[in-house]
Design an enzyme around this catalytic site. Structure first.
Site, PDB file in Angstrom:
ATOM      1  N   PRO A   2       0.835  -1.199   0.000  1.00 10.32           N
ATOM      2  CA  PRO A   2       0.000   0.000   0.000  1.00 10.32           C
ATOM      3  C   PRO A   2       0.872   1.250   0.000  1.00 10.32           C
ATOM      4  O   PRO A   2       1.710   1.427   0.874  1.00 10.32           O
ATOM      5  CB  PRO A   2      -0.786  -0.124   1.306  1.00 10.32           C
ATOM      6  CG  PRO A   2      -0.643  -1.542   1.727  1.00 10.32           C
ATOM      7  CD  PRO A   2       0.670  -1.996   1.194  1.00 10.32           C
ATOM      8  N   GLU A   3       0.689   2.076  -0.986  1.00 17.01           N
ATOM      9  CA  GLU A   3       1.329   3.383  -0.983  1.00 17.01           C
ATOM     10  C   GLU A   3       0.259   4.391  -0.582  1.00 17.01           C
ATOM     11  O   GLU A   3      -0.896   4.032  -0.369  1.00 17.01           O
ATOM     12  CB  GLU A   3       1.886   3.705  -2.382  1.00 17.01           C
ATOM     13  CG  GLU A   3       2.980   2.752  -2.815  1.00 17.01           C
ATOM     14  CD  GLU A   3       4.342   3.424  -2.923  1.00 17.01           C
ATOM     15  OE1 GLU A   3       4.438   4.631  -2.653  1.00 17.01           O
ATOM     16  OE2 GLU A   3       5.311   2.733  -3.269  1.00 17.01           O
TER      17      GLU A   3
END
Length: 275
Positions: A2-3
């Site tokens: 997850p960015e």
DNA sequence: CGTATCTCCTGCAAGC
DNA sequence: TGCTTGCAGGAGATAC
């Protein structure tokens, strides 16, 4: 991984289904995350209404009158809303029973994520929490000014890519977007942060804003599918020009993209286009 | 203080 | 086929 765009997408996707709703119960199936899930959390949360969800960096904050539940997705974490009775998958560590009829589930195979409970002074001012207090500005806020990267980088000898990925400099620029932003503006990832001029940093700043905003927009297109576990991270839909493309031709000049390890992170760049 | 290294963990891929 | 081995990676902790 997850960015920031996926965390923002998660925040926006959950909000309409969780805000204003009461948490009936939290079941902890495995408390062994990066830090142990507080043993008292289920009792503290039971009956609490989620007054709002917010994001700081890659941390998600679930606000209630009794405290703030702070969640980080780590590397492999995700939050999904499912209908009760959906079979629990391996690594579904936390399950919240929401009075909207949905079940919220935290899934994290590698358990690099965390779920913490903020009370007392940190409830009144979550930014005072040690994990939040020294974070850099939000890249899409006015606090991330045109001059920020340039001024923060003076005297720094670390590679510019490491500098960009330091959450104390600016939050939310992970490995994927650091690679992409540096390629877009033609800066070599190993260049010393302190030896890059104000003009190049301004273009880098604009590239970071543009790339993240675009990724969030694309992530938003998955919101309709977010409920019931079908969400795909927005950046998988985004064309990545260098990340994951080592050995393939540069989209600009056609030469083979190179890869180096920087602090054990895959760093891909074009030796011809980036200086 | 700045920088580099270590660390947590599991799924996956490669090698035998 | 099934085992072993190596590796990725966010970011705090630790060592210099």
């Amino acid at each position: 991984m997850p960015e920031l765009p996926e965390v923002e997408t998660t925040c926006r996707g959950l909000a309409p289904h969780v805000e204003g709703r009461r948490i009936r119960a939290l079941t902890v199936h495995d408390a062994r995350l990066r830090w142990p899930v507080p043993a008292e959390l289920p009792a503290m949360l039971a009956g609490q209404t989620v007054t709002g969800i917010s994001r700081r960096g890659k941390y998600l904050l679930f606000h209630t009158a009794a405290g703030i539940m702070m969640i980080h997705l780590g590397m492999s974490g995700s939050l999904r809303l499912v209908t009760p009775g959906t079979p629990r998958k391996t690594h579904d560590h936390l399950v919240w029973d929401i009075d909207s009829g949905w079940e919220l589930r935290f899934h994290d195979p590698r358990r690099f994520g965390c779920c913490l409970w903020l009370t007392g002074a940190q409830l009144a001012d979550p930014q005072s929490h040690p994990l939040l207090a020294s974070l850099g500005p939000e890249p899409l806020s006015a606090d991330f000014g045109d001059d920020h990267l340039f001024s923060q980088s003076r005297g720094k000898s670390a590679p510019v890519k490491s500098f960009l990925m330091d959450s104390h400099v600016v939050v939310g620029v992970g490995n994927i977007y650091a690679n992409e932003a540096l390629f877009r503006v033609g800066i070599h990832p190993l260049r010393e942060a302190g030896r890059i001029g104000a003009e190049r940093y301004l273009r880098l700043t604009e590239a970071i804003r543009d790339i993240l905003a675009e990724a969030i927009t694309r992530g938003g297109t998955t919101l309709r599918d977010f409920v019931n576990g079908k969400g795909e991270p927005g950046y998988f839909q985004q064309e990545l020009t260098v990340y994951g493309r080592a050995g393939q031709p540069c989209v600009r000049c056609g030469r083979m993209l190179k890869e180096v390890r920087l602090s054990a992170r895959s760093t891909v760049y074009c030796g011809h286009c980036q200086h």
